[in-house]
Scaffold this active site. Structure first.
Site, PDB file in Angstrom:
ATOM      1  N   LYS A  71       0.667   4.961   6.749  1.00  0.00           N
ATOM      2  CA  LYS A  71       0.127   5.705   5.603  1.00  0.00           C
ATOM      3  C   LYS A  71       0.730   7.112   5.617  1.00  0.00           C
ATOM      4  O   LYS A  71       1.420   7.511   6.553  1.00  0.00           O
ATOM      5  CB  LYS A  71      -1.403   5.831   5.683  1.00  0.00           C
ATOM      6  CG  LYS A  71      -2.176   4.535   5.758  1.00  0.00           C
ATOM      7  CD  LYS A  71      -2.198   3.784   4.456  1.00  0.00           C
ATOM      8  CE  LYS A  71      -3.004   2.490   4.598  1.00  0.00           C
ATOM      9  NZ  LYS A  71      -2.578   1.474   3.666  1.00  0.00           N
ATOM     10  N   SER A  96       0.789  -1.237   0.000  1.00  0.00           N
ATOM     11  CA  SER A  96       0.000   0.000   0.000  1.00  0.00           C
ATOM     12  C   SER A  96       0.821   1.287   0.000  1.00  0.00           C
ATOM     13  O   SER A  96       0.305   2.348  -0.315  1.00  0.00           O
ATOM     14  CB  SER A  96      -0.958   0.019   1.194  1.00  0.00           C
ATOM     15  OG  SER A  96      -0.245   0.215   2.400  1.00  0.00           O
TER      16      SER A  96
END
Length: 197
Positions: free
Chosen positions: A88, A50
């Site tokens: 993230k 990701s």
């Protein structure tokens, strides 16, 4: 003869003292390392794609747990939507209006388009789905760099938290990729976030 025995006794005491000192220093070193890991610096393993290409599967990063309040562009480790440690990039902070997308398919923050070319996965769009959010105070809007492979804030918009993560859930800021050795890198905030007002 007495002098020889006396000298041997002194030597044995020195050996015992040296051994105890070594054990004490070793125990102290372990204690300091544990305290640092608990409160100051941690290590995080990258389990998914990701955050590609910034972070690849099996990369390891150092996380500064004392970095302070997260800023736009920071890569952070936080307690994710399912309670697991997650990594993230911060796209929006409290008060920001984050929108996808403008006429050139760019994400905007407070009306300023982001140039994400320095970290966005090659060939990926900034977002496959459109959204328009205002980040509540004390919350963050987070996205992976490999947008089409990232279950980030966009994937959790229908949940009670509307995809936002509390600043209090942040474990720390990723400061350096240290593994593999050949890909070591100190992270910096992308310049595009400096233009956001």
């Amino acid at each position: 003869m007495a002098d020889t025995k006396k000298a041997e006794g002194v030597q044995q005491k020195k050996k015992k003292g040296g051994f105890r000192e070594t054990l004490l220093l070793l125990a102290l070193g372990v204690a300091i390392a544990l305290v640092l890991q608990q409160f100051a610096v941690g290590s995080f393993y990258i389990p998914s794609e990701s955050m590609q290409n910034t972070l690849e599967i099996n990369d390891r990063v150092f996380v500064n747990k004392l970095a302070g309040k997260p800023e736009r562009g920071d890569i952070v480790v936080f307690k994710g939507w399912n309670g697991d440690d997650t990594i993230k990039r911060v796209i929006g902070v409290g008060g920001d209006k984050v929108v996808c997308c403008d006429s050139k398919r760019r994400i905007t923050v407070n009306g300023t388009p982001l140039d994400e070319s320095s970290y966005l996965y090659p060939g990926d769009y900034p977002s496959g789905e459109e959204f328009k959010v205002t980040v509540p105070p004390g919350k963050l809007w987070l996205m992976g760099d490999h947008r089409s492979a990232s279950a980030d804030s966009r994937s959790h918009m229908a949940e009670p938290g509307k995809g936002f993560i509390s600043e209090d859930a942040v474990v720390g800021k990723a400061v350096m990729r240290y593994w593999p050795l050949g890909r070591g890198l100190i992270f910096t905030r992308p310049d595009t976030f400096d233009k956001v007002k």
